[in-house]
Design a protein around this motif. Structure first.
Motif, PDB file in Angstrom:
ATOM      1  N   GLY A 126       0.277  -4.475  -1.352  1.00 39.67           N
ATOM      2  CA  GLY A 126       0.856  -5.814  -1.367  1.00 39.67           C
ATOM      3  C   GLY A 126       0.459  -6.584  -2.604  1.00 39.67           C
ATOM      4  N   VAL A 127       1.292  -7.575  -2.901  1.00 40.26           N
ATOM      5  CA  VAL A 127       1.033  -8.483  -4.011  1.00 40.26           C
ATOM      6  C   VAL A 127       1.240  -9.896  -3.470  1.00 40.26           C
ATOM      7  CG1 VAL A 127       1.702  -9.205  -6.335  1.00 40.26           C
ATOM      8  CG2 VAL A 127       1.898  -6.795  -5.686  1.00 40.26           C
ATOM      9  N   GLY A 128       0.244 -10.726  -3.646  1.00 40.53           N
ATOM     10  CA  GLY A 128       0.344 -12.108  -3.179  1.00 40.53           C
ATOM     11  C   GLY A 128       0.148 -13.079  -4.321  1.00 40.53           C
ATOM     12  N   ARG A 129       0.592 -14.290  -4.120  1.00 40.62           N
ATOM     13  CA  ARG A 129       0.420 -15.339  -5.135  1.00 40.62           C
ATOM     14  C   ARG A 129      -0.314 -16.508  -4.502  1.00 40.62           C
ATOM     15  NH1 ARG A 129       4.028 -17.889  -9.791  1.00 40.62           N
ATOM     16  NH2 ARG A 129       3.445 -20.058  -9.547  1.00 40.62           N
ATOM     17  N   LEU A 130      -1.387 -16.946  -5.149  1.00 36.00           N
ATOM     18  CA  LEU A 130      -2.167 -18.102  -4.725  1.00 36.00           C
ATOM     19  C   LEU A 130      -1.818 -19.281  -5.615  1.00 36.00           C
ATOM     20  CD1 LEU A 130      -5.624 -16.402  -4.315  1.00 36.00           C
ATOM     21  CD2 LEU A 130      -4.473 -17.689  -2.527  1.00 36.00           C
ATOM     22  N   ASP A 131      -1.290 -20.330  -5.023  1.00 33.35           N
ATOM     23  CA  ASP A 131      -0.958 -21.544  -5.757  1.00 33.35           C
ATOM     24  C   ASP A 131      -1.818 -22.687  -5.255  1.00 33.35           C
ATOM     25  OD1 ASP A 131       1.399 -21.067  -7.570  1.00 33.35           O
ATOM     26  OD2 ASP A 131       2.194 -20.255  -5.694  1.00 33.35           O
ATOM     27  N   ARG A 132      -2.276 -23.501  -6.174  1.00 33.28           N
ATOM     28  CA  ARG A 132      -3.068 -24.682  -5.845  1.00 33.28           C
ATOM     29  C   ARG A 132      -2.182 -25.694  -5.149  1.00 33.28           C
ATOM     30  NH1 ARG A 132      -6.156 -28.452  -4.728  1.00 33.28           N
ATOM     31  NH2 ARG A 132      -7.385 -29.669  -6.195  1.00 33.28           N
ATOM     32  N   GLN A 133      -2.663 -26.215  -4.025  1.00 28.37           N
ATOM     33  CA  GLN A 133      -1.950 -27.248  -3.286  1.00 28.37           C
ATOM     34  C   GLN A 133      -2.633 -28.582  -3.540  1.00 28.37           C
ATOM     35  OE1 GLN A 133       0.931 -26.354  -1.220  1.00 28.37           O
ATOM     36  NE2 GLN A 133       0.519 -24.786  -2.740  1.00 28.37           N
ATOM     37  N   HIS A 134      -1.865 -29.637  -3.649  1.00 28.88           N
ATOM     38  CA  HIS A 134      -2.425 -30.956  -3.920  1.00 28.88           C
ATOM     39  C   HIS A 134      -2.620 -31.703  -2.614  1.00 28.88           C
ATOM     40  CE1 HIS A 134      -1.963 -30.371  -8.185  1.00 28.88           C
ATOM     41  NE2 HIS A 134      -0.785 -29.828  -7.921  1.00 28.88           N
ATOM     42  N   GLY A 135      -3.674 -32.437  -2.561  1.00 33.47           N
ATOM     43  CA  GLY A 135      -3.991 -33.205  -1.365  1.00 33.47           C
ATOM     44  C   GLY A 135      -5.490 -33.444  -1.328  1.00 33.47           C
ATOM     45  N   LEU A 136      -6.000 -33.765  -0.153  1.00 32.76           N
ATOM     46  CA  LEU A 136      -7.428 -34.009  -0.005  1.00 32.76           C
ATOM     47  C   LEU A 136      -8.190 -32.689  -0.048  1.00 32.76           C
ATOM     48  CD1 LEU A 136      -7.328 -36.675   2.832  1.00 32.76           C
ATOM     49  CD2 LEU A 136      -7.670 -37.047   0.391  1.00 32.76           C
ATOM     50  N   GLY A 137      -9.130 -32.597  -0.945  1.00 33.36           N
ATOM     51  CA  GLY A 137      -9.974 -31.416  -1.041  1.00 33.36           C
ATOM     52  C   GLY A 137      -9.241 -30.224  -1.635  1.00 33.36           C
ATOM     53  N   PRO A 138     -10.009 -29.174  -1.914  1.00 39.79           N
ATOM     54  CA  PRO A 138      -9.391 -27.970  -2.487  1.00 39.79           C
ATOM     55  C   PRO A 138      -8.554 -27.239  -1.439  1.00 39.79           C
ATOM     56  CG  PRO A 138     -11.728 -27.625  -2.113  1.00 39.79           C
ATOM     57  CD  PRO A 138     -11.443 -29.057  -1.773  1.00 39.79           C
ATOM     58  N   SER A 139      -7.416 -26.781  -1.857  1.00 41.69           N
ATOM     59  CA  SER A 139      -6.526 -26.082  -0.949  1.00 41.69           C
ATOM     60  C   SER A 139      -5.651 -25.123  -1.740  1.00 41.69           C
ATOM     61  CB  SER A 139      -5.659 -27.092  -0.197  1.00 41.69           C
ATOM     62  OG  SER A 139      -4.794 -26.429   0.683  1.00 41.69           O
ATOM     63  N   TRP A 140      -5.451 -23.936  -1.197  1.00 37.57           N
ATOM     64  CA  TRP A 140      -4.634 -22.916  -1.840  1.00 37.57           C
ATOM     65  C   TRP A 140      -3.628 -22.394  -0.843  1.00 37.57           C
ATOM     66  CZ3 TRP A 140      -5.262 -21.504  -6.939  1.00 37.57           C
ATOM     67  CH2 TRP A 140      -6.390 -22.020  -7.582  1.00 37.57           C
ATOM     68  N   ASN A 141      -2.459 -22.017  -1.340  1.00 39.48           N
ATOM     69  CA  ASN A 141      -1.405 -21.449  -0.516  1.00 39.48           C
ATOM     70  C   ASN A 141      -1.180 -20.004  -0.965  1.00 39.48           C
ATOM     71  OD1 ASN A 141       0.800 -21.302   1.285  1.00 39.48           O
ATOM     72  ND2 ASN A 141       2.201 -21.761  -0.386  1.00 39.48           N
ATOM     73  N   LEU A 142      -1.242 -19.069  -0.041  1.00 32.60           N
ATOM     74  CA  LEU A 142      -0.990 -17.658  -0.339  1.00 32.60           C
ATOM     75  C   LEU A 142       0.373 -17.273   0.214  1.00 32.60           C
ATOM     76  CD1 LEU A 142      -1.785 -14.770  -1.227  1.00 32.60           C
ATOM     77  CD2 LEU A 142      -2.837 -14.503   1.032  1.00 32.60           C
ATOM     78  N   ARG A 143       1.216 -16.736  -0.681  1.00 29.56           N
ATOM     79  CA  ARG A 143       2.515 -16.212  -0.260  1.00 29.56           C
ATOM     80  C   ARG A 143       2.620 -14.776  -0.743  1.00 29.56           C
ATOM     81  NH1 ARG A 143       7.179 -20.282  -1.875  1.00 29.56           N
ATOM     82  NH2 ARG A 143       6.029 -20.456  -3.813  1.00 29.56           N
ATOM     83  N   TRP A 144       3.114 -13.902   0.119  1.00 23.84           N
ATOM     84  CA  TRP A 144       3.289 -12.496  -0.230  1.00 23.84           C
ATOM     85  C   TRP A 144       4.595 -12.319  -0.994  1.00 23.84           C
ATOM     86  CZ3 TRP A 144      -0.796  -9.696  -0.252  1.00 23.84           C
ATOM     87  CH2 TRP A 144      -1.836 -10.006   0.620  1.00 23.84           C
ATOM     88  N   ILE A 145       4.539 -11.519  -2.014  1.00 24.99           N
ATOM     89  CA  ILE A 145       5.681 -11.271  -2.882  1.00 24.99           C
ATOM     90  C   ILE A 145       6.412 -10.025  -2.399  1.00 24.99           C
ATOM     91  CG2 ILE A 145       6.371 -10.661  -5.234  1.00 24.99           C
ATOM     92  CD1 ILE A 145       3.946 -12.347  -6.180  1.00 24.99           C
ATOM     93  N   GLU A 146       7.718 -10.133  -2.256  1.00 29.12           N
ATOM     94  CA  GLU A 146       8.541  -9.009  -1.816  1.00 29.12           C
ATOM     95  C   GLU A 146       8.974  -8.127  -2.977  1.00 29.12           C
ATOM     96  OE1 GLU A 146      12.894  -9.024  -0.149  1.00 29.12           O
ATOM     97  OE2 GLU A 146      11.463  -9.581   1.428  1.00 29.12           O
ATOM     98  N   ALA A 147       9.241  -8.743  -4.136  1.00 31.90           N
ATOM     99  CA  ALA A 147       9.704  -7.964  -5.288  1.00 31.90           C
ATOM    100  C   ALA A 147       9.308  -8.657  -6.593  1.00 31.90           C
ATOM    101  CB  ALA A 147      11.222  -7.781  -5.246  1.00 31.90           C
ATOM    102  N   LEU A 148       9.017  -7.822  -7.613  1.00 33.23           N
ATOM    103  CA  LEU A 148       8.680  -8.288  -8.965  1.00 33.23           C
ATOM    104  C   LEU A 148       9.568  -7.595  -9.972  1.00 33.23           C
ATOM    105  CD1 LEU A 148       4.780  -8.027  -9.022  1.00 33.23           C
ATOM    106  CD2 LEU A 148       6.108 -10.121  -9.098  1.00 33.23           C
TER     107      LEU A 148
END
Length: 150
Positions: free
Chosen positions: A76-98
């Motif tokens: 699998g390949v996932g992407r971690l993106d920084r989320q804005h808001g209170l405190g540190p937060s990251w969003n992980l989404r799995w990639i289907e195709a590159l």
């Protein structure tokens, strides 16, 4: 322990590193840039296979690593993106195709195109939707790893 891929820039100030050093206990990177998780199997002693996860910090390095790993070993390949808001937060989404972009579109969209699971849109690295263009090279296509991993 982090290992730099070929061509990566040092993460710590050069005064803190030996010239031949390529392992660091800490990696620092701008929070706004995405990280990628690359999950794959490796063989170890006596034929045992174990899962390994690499944290990848650039689009080019991700394409290089995915291209170098045997497709049967990729989980699998996932992407971690920084989320804005209170405190540190990251969003992980799995990639289907590159894909790598076609020659004519690379300047406009960058070095990587992706499609997330359960989403029909192809996006560039900045997550802008892009239309279909002939000449793209499929680098990775998932097999539902992310669905079972959540």
């Amino acid at each position: 322990m982090f290992i730099l891929a070929k061509g990566s820039a040092p993460f710590l100030h050069p005064s803190r590193n030996a010239r031949s050093q390529n392992h660091w206990p800490v990696v620092t990177r701008a929070l706004e840039a995405p990280w990628y998780l690359l999950v794959y199997d490796v063989s170890c002693s006596r034929g045992h296979r174990v899962s390994q996860t690499s944290l990848v910090g650039s689009d080019d390095a991700l394409v290089e690593l995915v291209s170098a790993i045997n497709r049967a070993d990729l989980r699998g390949v996932g992407r971690l993106d920084r989320q804005h808001g209170l405190g540190p937060s990251w969003n992980l989404r799995w990639i289907e195709a590159l894909w790598t972009p076609a020659l004519g579109e690379a300047r406009e969209v960058g070095s990587l195109l992706l499609r997330f699971e359960a989403e029909p849109l192809v996006r560039d690295a900045l997550l802008r939707p892009v239309g279909e263009v002939a000449g793209r090279r499929l680098v990775y296509e998932g097999d539902g790893f992310g669905e079972g991993a959540r």
